[in-house]
Design a protein around this motif. Sequence first.
Motif, PDB file in Angstrom:
ATOM      1  N   ASP A  65     -48.299 -29.799  39.435  1.00  0.00           N
ATOM      2  CA  ASP A  65     -48.356 -29.422  38.023  1.00  0.00           C
ATOM      3  C   ASP A  65     -49.692 -29.823  37.394  1.00  0.00           C
ATOM      4  OD1 ASP A  65     -45.474 -28.605  37.778  1.00  0.00           O
ATOM      5  OD2 ASP A  65     -45.212 -30.695  38.380  1.00  0.00           O
ATOM      6  N   LEU A  66     -50.376 -30.786  38.010  1.00  0.00           N
ATOM      7  CA  LEU A  66     -51.644 -31.290  37.489  1.00  0.00           C
ATOM      8  C   LEU A  66     -52.485 -31.807  38.650  1.00  0.00           C
ATOM      9  CD1 LEU A  66     -53.629 -32.361  35.293  1.00  0.00           C
ATOM     10  CD2 LEU A  66     -52.222 -34.440  35.204  1.00  0.00           C
ATOM     11  N   ILE A  67     -53.787 -31.503  38.596  1.00  0.00           N
ATOM     12  CA  ILE A  67     -54.749 -32.041  39.550  1.00  0.00           C
ATOM     13  C   ILE A  67     -55.856 -32.726  38.760  1.00  0.00           C
ATOM     14  CG2 ILE A  67     -56.333 -31.547  41.446  1.00  0.00           C
ATOM     15  CD1 ILE A  67     -54.709 -29.006  42.005  1.00  0.00           C
ATOM     16  N   VAL A  68     -56.229 -33.928  39.184  1.00  0.00           N
ATOM     17  CA  VAL A  68     -57.277 -34.695  38.506  1.00  0.00           C
ATOM     18  C   VAL A  68     -58.416 -34.933  39.483  1.00  0.00           C
ATOM     19  CG1 VAL A  68     -57.865 -36.806  37.267  1.00  0.00           C
ATOM     20  CG2 VAL A  68     -55.563 -35.830  37.050  1.00  0.00           C
ATOM     21  N   ILE A  69     -59.622 -34.560  39.070  1.00  0.00           N
ATOM     22  CA  ILE A  69     -60.814 -34.793  39.876  1.00  0.00           C
ATOM     23  C   ILE A  69     -61.786 -35.637  39.065  1.00  0.00           C
ATOM     24  CG2 ILE A  69     -60.574 -32.670  41.202  1.00  0.00           C
ATOM     25  CD1 ILE A  69     -62.664 -31.386  39.362  1.00  0.00           C
ATOM     26  N   GLY A  70     -62.869 -36.050  39.725  1.00  0.00           N
ATOM     27  CA  GLY A  70     -63.886 -36.819  39.012  1.00  0.00           C
ATOM     28  C   GLY A  70     -64.914 -37.349  39.981  1.00  0.00           C
ATOM     29  N   GLY A  71     -66.147 -37.481  39.501  1.00  0.00           N
ATOM     30  CA  GLY A  71     -67.197 -38.062  40.318  1.00  0.00           C
ATOM     31  C   GLY A  71     -67.465 -37.245  41.564  1.00  0.00           C
ATOM     32  N   ARG A  72     -67.171 -37.831  42.719  1.00  0.00           N
ATOM     33  CA  ARG A  72     -67.475 -37.204  43.999  1.00  0.00           C
ATOM     34  C   ARG A  72     -66.760 -35.875  44.193  1.00  0.00           C
ATOM     35  NH1 ARG A  72     -66.566 -42.585  44.131  1.00  0.00           N
ATOM     36  NH2 ARG A  72     -68.047 -43.973  45.182  1.00  0.00           N
ATOM     37  N   SER A  73     -65.621 -35.683  43.532  1.00  0.00           N
ATOM     38  CA  SER A  73     -64.823 -34.467  43.732  1.00  0.00           C
ATOM     39  C   SER A  73     -65.027 -33.421  42.641  1.00  0.00           C
ATOM     40  CB  SER A  73     -63.332 -34.835  43.801  1.00  0.00           C
ATOM     41  OG  SER A  73     -62.934 -35.551  42.637  1.00  0.00           O
ATOM     42  N   ALA A  74     -65.982 -33.651  41.733  1.00  0.00           N
ATOM     43  CA  ALA A  74     -66.146 -32.744  40.589  1.00  0.00           C
ATOM     44  C   ALA A  74     -66.422 -31.307  41.018  1.00  0.00           C
ATOM     45  CB  ALA A  74     -67.272 -33.252  39.687  1.00  0.00           C
ATOM     46  N   GLY A  75     -67.088 -31.130  42.140  1.00  0.00           N
ATOM     47  CA  GLY A  75     -67.417 -29.785  42.593  1.00  0.00           C
ATOM     48  C   GLY A  75     -66.238 -28.983  43.111  1.00  0.00           C
ATOM     49  N   LEU A  76     -65.067 -29.602  43.191  1.00  0.00           N
ATOM     50  CA  LEU A  76     -63.884 -28.908  43.698  1.00  0.00           C
ATOM     51  C   LEU A  76     -63.134 -28.141  42.610  1.00  0.00           C
ATOM     52  CD1 LEU A  76     -62.415 -31.843  45.870  1.00  0.00           C
ATOM     53  CD2 LEU A  76     -63.861 -29.952  46.646  1.00  0.00           C
ATOM     54  N   TRP A  77     -63.615 -28.183  41.381  1.00  0.00           N
ATOM     55  CA  TRP A  77     -62.823 -27.709  40.248  1.00  0.00           C
ATOM     56  C   TRP A  77     -62.371 -26.258  40.394  1.00  0.00           C
ATOM     57  CZ3 TRP A  77     -63.232 -23.912  36.464  1.00  0.00           C
ATOM     58  CH2 TRP A  77     -62.286 -23.999  35.437  1.00  0.00           C
ATOM     59  N   GLU A  78     -63.273 -25.350  40.704  1.00  0.00           N
ATOM     60  CA  GLU A  78     -62.910 -23.932  40.710  1.00  0.00           C
ATOM     61  C   GLU A  78     -61.773 -23.635  41.686  1.00  0.00           C
ATOM     62  OE1 GLU A  78     -66.179 -21.328  41.216  1.00  0.00           O
ATOM     63  OE2 GLU A  78     -67.170 -21.896  39.351  1.00  0.00           O
ATOM     64  N   ASP A  79     -61.878 -24.154  42.897  1.00  0.00           N
ATOM     65  CA  ASP A  79     -60.823 -23.895  43.889  1.00  0.00           C
ATOM     66  C   ASP A  79     -59.499 -24.535  43.485  1.00  0.00           C
ATOM     67  OD1 ASP A  79     -62.492 -22.416  45.516  1.00  0.00           O
ATOM     68  OD2 ASP A  79     -63.100 -24.144  46.714  1.00  0.00           O
ATOM     69  N   LEU A  80     -59.551 -25.760  43.003  1.00  0.00           N
ATOM     70  CA  LEU A  80     -58.313 -26.460  42.665  1.00  0.00           C
ATOM     71  C   LEU A  80     -57.666 -25.900  41.407  1.00  0.00           C
ATOM     72  CD1 LEU A  80     -59.401 -30.120  43.465  1.00  0.00           C
ATOM     73  CD2 LEU A  80     -57.807 -28.688  44.760  1.00  0.00           C
ATOM     74  N   ASN A  81     -58.470 -25.454  40.457  1.00  0.00           N
ATOM     75  CA  ASN A  81     -57.904 -24.929  39.211  1.00  0.00           C
ATOM     76  C   ASN A  81     -57.159 -23.621  39.435  1.00  0.00           C
ATOM     77  OD1 ASN A  81     -57.705 -25.422  36.277  1.00  0.00           O
ATOM     78  ND2 ASN A  81     -58.796 -23.470  36.125  1.00  0.00           N
ATOM     79  N   GLU A  82     -57.397 -22.962  40.555  1.00  0.00           N
ATOM     80  CA  GLU A  82     -56.622 -21.772  40.885  1.00  0.00           C
ATOM     81  C   GLU A  82     -55.216 -22.135  41.362  1.00  0.00           C
ATOM     82  OE1 GLU A  82     -58.721 -19.411  43.685  1.00  0.00           O
ATOM     83  OE2 GLU A  82     -60.389 -18.955  42.331  1.00  0.00           O
ATOM     84  N   ILE A  83     -55.050 -23.381  41.796  1.00  0.00           N
ATOM     85  CA  ILE A  83     -53.737 -23.841  42.265  1.00  0.00           C
ATOM     86  C   ILE A  83     -52.909 -24.405  41.119  1.00  0.00           C
ATOM     87  CG2 ILE A  83     -52.567 -25.509  43.772  1.00  0.00           C
ATOM     88  CD1 ILE A  83     -54.983 -25.323  45.645  1.00  0.00           C
ATOM     89  N   ALA A  84     -53.541 -25.228  40.271  1.00  0.00           N
ATOM     90  CA  ALA A  84     -52.835 -25.871  39.145  1.00  0.00           C
ATOM     91  C   ALA A  84     -53.873 -26.298  38.122  1.00  0.00           C
ATOM     92  CB  ALA A  84     -52.050 -27.088  39.647  1.00  0.00           C
TER      93      ALA A  84
END
Length: 339
Positions: free
Chosen positions: A133-152
Amino acid sequence: MTLKPTRPLLAAPIALAAAVALVGCATAGDAGTDAAEETTDATVSFSWDRNIAGEDEDPEYEATTVEVPVDPETIVVFDIASLDTIGALGGDVAGAPLENVPGYLEGYLSDDAFNAGTLFEADLIEIESHQPDLIVIGGRSAGLWEDLNEIAPTVDLSLTGGFLETLERNTTFLGEVLGAEDEAAAAIVELEAGIAQAQAVTAEAGSGLGVMVTGGELRALAPAAGEGAREARGGLIYDVFGVAPVVDDITAATHGEPVSFEFLLEHDPDVLWVVDRDAATGAEDAQPAAEVLDNEIVQQTTAYADDRIVYLDPVAWYIVFGGIDTTQLMIDDVLAIAE
């Protein structure tokens, strides 16, 4: 961890760095349905400036807003500081880069928590199979946003601006998401009080120097001076906890400026604050920082003579450097010089 303020707050309240708005909407039931049976779909809106530039391009930012459901059932977290805060506020995390979760935060994982990847790379198939229902990224993982935001719905809680402002922003936001607003507000007040107490101690401790030990070598840490998140990490001992740097012209760098043991003796800080990077990263066959600093030159320094070489929790200061429990660990590290 229960945080206990030990003295009145000395510092001014931390300014909230980003707007976080709670938005609720009720869906009316069918005619004749009791009001208690109505459903409420509430969301929290989180906004930040997202870097949309390529890896080798100059940063280019785009205002980004994501609506996050309140009380999400399944949460995946790549930002370990956010895992810390979610757990400290009573939530639990269903998925994370499990190999990167420090032992003191493992209790905040669900009993059946799954491995979501690494701090840099997400296992998209595994994550999607759990329908978060929610994914939290930050710092080292910030570049993952586009792919992960398609999931949740995915939010980036990276360190932006000052450390304290980010800590309050993220704690407030996650408190609203988890329905733990009061707990979040209390944690912020208690951490402010602890930091103020630590600042009072360092104000009486004289000059200091933060050093990172890695590969048997020393790197001097510098105040961040408004630089990026990685530089802020190195400057925390000065910028947050008020240590007066023994020298002002250290070059800010991701892992500090290389210096010699003679540098320590020449500038002779009253307190030496040490981060063992190899211990934080689990480097194999690495020489512990205490062994690296156990030599005749260091033994001539004031910090050694006065027993004021402080070995900071390496995971808290190098890997996590944020979150409720971790910030308390950092406070405790600084207060150790008053014992």
